[in-house]
Design a protein around this motif. Structure first.
Motif, PDB file in Angstrom:
ATOM      1  N   THR A 126       0.837  -1.204   0.000  1.00  0.00           N
ATOM      2  CA  THR A 126       0.000   0.000   0.000  1.00  0.00           C
ATOM      3  C   THR A 126       0.873   1.256   0.000  1.00  0.00           C
ATOM      4  O   THR A 126       1.880   1.321   0.716  1.00  0.00           O
ATOM      5  N   GLU A 127       0.448   2.252  -0.775  1.00  0.00           N
ATOM      6  CA  GLU A 127       1.193   3.509  -0.856  1.00  0.00           C
ATOM      7  C   GLU A 127       0.240   4.700  -0.790  1.00  0.00           C
ATOM      8  O   GLU A 127      -0.742   4.757  -1.542  1.00  0.00           O
ATOM      9  N   TRP A 128       0.549   5.638   0.132  1.00  0.00           N
ATOM     10  CA  TRP A 128      -0.162   6.907   0.200  1.00  0.00           C
ATOM     11  C   TRP A 128       0.759   7.977  -0.393  1.00  0.00           C
ATOM     12  O   TRP A 128       1.849   8.230   0.168  1.00  0.00           O
ATOM     13  N   PRO A 129       0.385   8.601  -1.508  1.00  0.00           N
ATOM     14  CA  PRO A 129       1.268   9.582  -2.156  1.00  0.00           C
ATOM     15  C   PRO A 129       1.608  10.747  -1.225  1.00  0.00           C
ATOM     16  O   PRO A 129       0.793  11.181  -0.410  1.00  0.00           O
ATOM     17  N   ARG A 130       2.800  11.242  -1.397  1.00  0.00           N
ATOM     18  CA  ARG A 130       3.276  12.338  -0.561  1.00  0.00           C
ATOM     19  C   ARG A 130       2.488  13.620  -0.801  1.00  0.00           C
ATOM     20  O   ARG A 130       2.347  14.465   0.095  1.00  0.00           O
ATOM     21  N   ASP A 131       1.960  13.752  -2.018  1.00  0.00           N
ATOM     22  CA  ASP A 131       1.247  14.984  -2.370  1.00  0.00           C
ATOM     23  C   ASP A 131      -0.217  14.959  -1.954  1.00  0.00           C
ATOM     24  O   ASP A 131      -0.982  15.867  -2.277  1.00  0.00           O
ATOM     25  N   GLY A 132      -0.638  13.893  -1.271  1.00  0.00           N
ATOM     26  CA  GLY A 132      -2.012  13.822  -0.794  1.00  0.00           C
ATOM     27  C   GLY A 132      -2.977  13.194  -1.783  1.00  0.00           C
ATOM     28  O   GLY A 132      -4.193  13.264  -1.587  1.00  0.00           O
ATOM     29  N   GLY A 133      -2.483  12.562  -2.851  1.00  0.00           N
ATOM     30  CA  GLY A 133      -3.360  11.893  -3.814  1.00  0.00           C
ATOM     31  C   GLY A 133      -4.003  10.643  -3.229  1.00  0.00           C
ATOM     32  O   GLY A 133      -3.814  10.296  -2.054  1.00  0.00           O
ATOM     33  N   ARG A 134      -4.748   9.933  -4.058  1.00  0.00           N
ATOM     34  CA  ARG A 134      -5.500   8.760  -3.607  1.00  0.00           C
ATOM     35  C   ARG A 134      -4.571   7.593  -3.263  1.00  0.00           C
ATOM     36  O   ARG A 134      -3.577   7.349  -3.935  1.00  0.00           O
ATOM     37  N   VAL A 135      -4.938   6.867  -2.205  1.00  0.00           N
ATOM     38  CA  VAL A 135      -4.195   5.676  -1.834  1.00  0.00           C
ATOM     39  C   VAL A 135      -4.313   4.621  -2.931  1.00  0.00           C
ATOM     40  O   VAL A 135      -5.366   4.479  -3.578  1.00  0.00           O
ATOM     41  N   THR A 136      -3.243   3.884  -3.167  1.00  0.00           N
ATOM     42  CA  THR A 136      -3.248   2.766  -4.128  1.00  0.00           C
ATOM     43  C   THR A 136      -2.615   1.557  -3.459  1.00  0.00           C
ATOM     44  O   THR A 136      -1.803   1.689  -2.530  1.00  0.00           O
ATOM     45  N   SER A 137      -2.976   0.398  -3.935  1.00  0.00           N
ATOM     46  CA  SER A 137      -2.376  -0.818  -3.396  1.00  0.00           C
ATOM     47  C   SER A 137      -2.368  -1.920  -4.441  1.00  0.00           C
ATOM     48  O   SER A 137      -3.103  -1.879  -5.437  1.00  0.00           O
ATOM     49  N   ARG A 138      -1.492  -2.888  -4.194  1.00  0.00           N
ATOM     50  CA  ARG A 138      -1.380  -4.086  -5.021  1.00  0.00           C
ATOM     51  C   ARG A 138      -1.346  -5.298  -4.092  1.00  0.00           C
ATOM     52  O   ARG A 138      -0.986  -5.180  -2.920  1.00  0.00           O
ATOM     53  N   SER A 139      -1.687  -6.461  -4.620  1.00  0.00           N
ATOM     54  CA  SER A 139      -1.774  -7.637  -3.745  1.00  0.00           C
ATOM     55  C   SER A 139      -1.567  -8.912  -4.544  1.00  0.00           C
ATOM     56  O   SER A 139      -1.534  -8.902  -5.781  1.00  0.00           O
ATOM     57  N   ILE A 140      -1.455 -10.017  -3.811  1.00  0.00           N
ATOM     58  CA  ILE A 140      -1.364 -11.337  -4.443  1.00  0.00           C
ATOM     59  C   ILE A 140      -1.724 -12.403  -3.418  1.00  0.00           C
ATOM     60  O   ILE A 140      -1.527 -12.216  -2.208  1.00  0.00           O
ATOM     61  N   GLN A 141      -2.264 -13.499  -3.902  1.00  0.00           N
ATOM     62  CA  GLN A 141      -2.523 -14.703  -3.131  1.00  0.00           C
ATOM     63  C   GLN A 141      -1.764 -15.859  -3.786  1.00  0.00           C
ATOM     64  O   GLN A 141      -1.503 -15.831  -4.991  1.00  0.00           O
ATOM     65  N   PRO A 142      -1.420 -16.912  -3.045  1.00  0.00           N
ATOM     66  CA  PRO A 142      -0.699 -18.029  -3.659  1.00  0.00           C
ATOM     67  C   PRO A 142      -1.502 -18.779  -4.710  1.00  0.00           C
ATOM     68  O   PRO A 142      -0.925 -19.286  -5.674  1.00  0.00           O
ATOM     69  N   PHE A 143      -2.811 -18.894  -4.548  1.00  0.00           N
ATOM     70  CA  PHE A 143      -3.623 -19.688  -5.465  1.00  0.00           C
ATOM     71  C   PHE A 143      -4.611 -18.818  -6.232  1.00  0.00           C
ATOM     72  O   PHE A 143      -4.403 -18.510  -7.394  1.00  0.00           O
TER      73      PHE A 143
END
Length: 743
Positions: A678-695
């Motif tokens: 998860t990343e919250w931009p330094r400039d106050g933009g929208r939070v974004t995230s990436r993910s994965i599961q094993p299966f």
């Protein structure tokens, strides 16, 4: 002859009646389910290209109803196991193994706790659990052909609460107390430095001498085999990282890298929830929960790692001659006792195994051939965690979030936190018993305590101010990899262990993952995305701790022939499990048991010669050589998909434990599981995230395209996008539908 034939027919009839009774008794003896109150719920489920559900509703309760439906669509198989556990009926599904959990269900009084405490929760929290139960009931009603056990549904919010009561204590290692006590084995308890004035030695230790046949004793006590919570419970781990904008050179970063079983009741399930009442969160939960346990909302996020504080105390009871009373403060008290029937499925029948359950004012009591032992543990008798998790899901800033954590309602697990304002924090969260001070009671909390002293029966947890925590360290980074809380933020930012009372029982241990993370984080001048990816997927070992012990033993091992060849191969290893070295497979087979001995506080390490010979025999039998590529040995397998893996037991790229398949390959069952970045931009933009599961999202649905569709990404160290915002969700929707119980 007529009377003989009549007798034979009568005997046959008796056998038939007995068989039918054994096959049908269990549903009638089970705890009767209450019907949920009438209420109409409606939710919308939107699934992306990986089948991950986004659940929307007008109210939080509508969303919780949809969560149950979505997870049942993907994993009703496991949900039923969890429901059965929460009602003391798992043995009717899983036989002897399930009955072990049913025994503990009664021992810990999971149902009684839920009955007493669940009605005291706030109305909106109970509404969430009632809605979740309604969703399970709705799916069961619409899919009767999938139901495993007669009378399992309908369920009630109280049933879901009982499941929380049963499972939570085992995350901080209660199984390492209950299991050995039932079996009459030594208790391997080690929680940091000796308490001053109370050294641990053979005459003053937290152990109970094992009887000659501990396994037989355990079976006599429970009617089943010894409880299986020792090794596996302690191996539950995780990595977690938080980086402030000043150190990342950009966003505030939170990396959740949980290590859980890849299947079953504590395997992660990914989801996003959003209601018109302000609940908007993405992350993962376990089967049986209406909300995510970790992840992020718009403002903040957190992840967890297992910690191992001293959360349980053991009391040896002084009993009268017939074992019905115990002495407390000079008076005899009645020992509570009741008979329960554990359902044990054997073939087509379910046997009722009677067992006696004991309880004193201290807590649950276990009887073995050494006597009666009471247990008192952190979080006992409480269900407040059900409310606390819900509140932190909806927190909007660090103050709101920390206020909920400070309740000490969630009994254990470290929290690593980050938010949109650039704050990062590490909280050694643990409802550690508020034990009387040493000067006051002169007792060794590391030992088995005298059960006749009422002053040793503590109430509640220590204050939040007493537990370790690091907030916004100067280093700009925080981590935990199931290590002590005194290595968390780097030199100059770490806590001093001398500032915390030894009575807290804070563990003083390191893992290889911790040693590697601390080194790599400390060496990095910038912790940008590329640097953090290298750290998270690191496959190296430090020659310290149990790894050093193993290699020291190898260097002094006298061997001949093939055993000497294997020894020399290992001594030339480069200490990385990256699928490139000739010794990687041999090292993989060797290290896990040494790690387990360390995690389990076992008094002795594996015998080096025996352990090496076992590894040599395995490789020769299945590969015909000592140096097969590790990628041929370690596999990620699900259905028809069979992929190579890297990493090892206790590396940051964690491939911790496995099953040995018939072809000799090691099929991963526990290690890196749900990963969210998860990343919250330094400039106050929208939070974004990436993910994965094993299966994949549809973990127990072999016919689903989402049964295995994340496996290649997982193996390749890649993450997929998380669609958190409504416009992203709709732009990437592959399926969109409504669910309701209005029919």
């Amino acid at each position: 002859m007529v009377w003989v034939k009549r007798g034979a027919w009568a005997l046959l009839g008796l056998l038939v009646v007995s068989f039918v009774a054994l096959a049908a008794w269990e549903p009638f003896m089970a705890h009767p389910a209450k019907h949920p109150p009438e209420r109409i719920y409606t939710a919308e489920i939107v699934r992306d290209e990986f089948g991950v559900p986004k659940i929307y509703g007008k109210t939080d309760a509508d969303v919780a109803f949809g969560v149950a439906i979505a997870q049942a669509e993907d994993d009703f198989f496991t949900l039923q196991d969890v429901v059965a556990m929460s009602r003391g009926r798992y043995g009717a599904i899983a036989g002897e193994e399930g009955a072990q959990f049913d025994y503990v269900y009664y021992l810990l009084d999971a149902r009684g706790t839920a009955q007493r405490e669940y009605p005291k929760l706030p109305d909106d929290t109970r509404a969430l659990f009632e809605a979740y139960a309604a969703g399970l009931n709705q799916y069961a009603e619409e899919n009767p052909d999938e139901i495993k056990l007669t009378g399992l549904f309908p369920v009630h919010g109280e049933d879901v609460a009982a499941g929380f009561v049963l499972r939570q204590p085992f995350f901080y290692g209660l199984g390492n107390v209950v299991g050995p006590l039932v079996a009459g084995e030594d208790l391997r308890r080690e929680f940091g430095p000796d308490i001053p004035g109370f050294p641990r030695d053979e005459e003053d230790c937290a152990c109970i001498e094992a009887p000659a046949d501990a396994e037989a004793e355990a079976q006599a006590m429970t009617g089943i085999h010894p409880l299986p919570w020792g090794e596996d419970a302690a191996l539950l781990g995780s990595n977690a990282f938080a980086v402030a904008p000043e150190k990342s050179g950009g966003p505030t970063t939170l990396i959740s890298n949980s290590h859980q079983p890849l299947r079953g009741g504590v395997a992660w399930y990914e989801l996003t929830v959003e209601s018109e009442e302000g609940w908007h969160f993405t992350g993962a939960n376990f089967p049986g929960s209406p909300y995510p346990f970790l992840g992020h909302n718009e403002h903040l996020g957190w992840t967890n790692t297992v910690n191992r504080p001293d959360m349980a105390d053991i009391y040896r009871l002084e009993m009268n001659e017939d074992g019905t009373q115990y002495r407390l403060d000079g008076e005899w008290r009645e020992l509570e006792s009741k008979t329960v029937f554990l359902p044990v499925k054997i073939g087509p029948i379910i046997l009722p195994i009677p067992r006696e359950i004991y309880r004193s004012v201290h807590g649950p009591v276990i009887k073995n051939e050494r006597g009666f032992f009471a247990i008192r543990y952190g979080g006992m008798g409480s269900v407040e965690q059900l409310d606390a998790y819900y509140r932190i899901n909806k927190a909007t800033n660090f103050e709101e979030w920390q206020k909920q954590i400070a309740r000490m309602a969630i009994p254990s697990t470290n929290f690593i936190y980050a938010d949109a304002d650039g704050n990062i924090a590490y909280i050694y969260n643990a409802a550690i018993p508020d034990r009387p001070g040493l000067e006051e009671v002169k007792a060794n909390w590391r030992s088995v305590l005298p059960g006749d002293r009422g002053e040793l029966i503590w109430e509640g947890a220590v204050d939040y101010a007493e537990i370790p925590k690091v907030i916004n360290p100067a280093s700009g980074w925080l981590y935990n990899a199931n290590n002590e809380p005194f290595t968390a933020a780097g030199e100059g930012s770490d806590l001093d262990p001398a500032e915390f009372s030894p009575v807290l029982g804070v563990e003083r241990k390191q893992t290889n993952r911790s040693r590697r993370a601390y080194k790599l984080l400390s060496e990095a001048s910038l912790l940008d995305r590329a640097s953090l990816e290298r750290i998270k997927y690191d496959t190296a070992y430090e020659r310290e701790g149990y790894v050093a012990d193993m290699f020291d033993a190898l260097e002094t091992l006298e061997a001949e022939g093939e055993l000497a060849e294997a020894r020399d191969l290992l001594l030339g290893w480069d200490f990385t499990a990256d699928n490139e070295g000739d010794a990687d497979s041999l090292a993989l087979l060797m290290i896990r048991d040494y790690m387990s001995a360390e995690y389990q506080n076992k008094p002795e390490l594996p015998d080096i010669a025996e352990h090496l010979q076992k590894a040599v025999d395995h490789l020769n039998e299945h590969f015909g050589r000592l140096d097969p590529p590790m990628s041929e040995l370690l596999r990620l397998r699900q259905g028809d998909v069979d992929l190579p893996l890297d990493g090892g037991s206790d590396t940051l790229r964690a491939s911790t434990t496995w099953e040995v398949d018939e072809d000799g390959r090691l099929s991963l069952v526990h290690g890196d599981s749900f990963i969210q970045w998860t990343e919250w931009p330094r400039d106050g933009g929208r939070v974004t995230s990436r993910s994965i599961q094993p299966f994949g999202a549809a973990i127990t649905r072999p016919d689903s395209p989402h049964h295995t569709d994340q496996m290649q990404l997982f193996v390749d160290h890649r993450l997929k996008p998380v669609y958190f915002w409504r416009d992203e969700v709709l732009a990437n929707a592959k399926r969109r539908y409504s669910v309701t119980n209005a029919n």
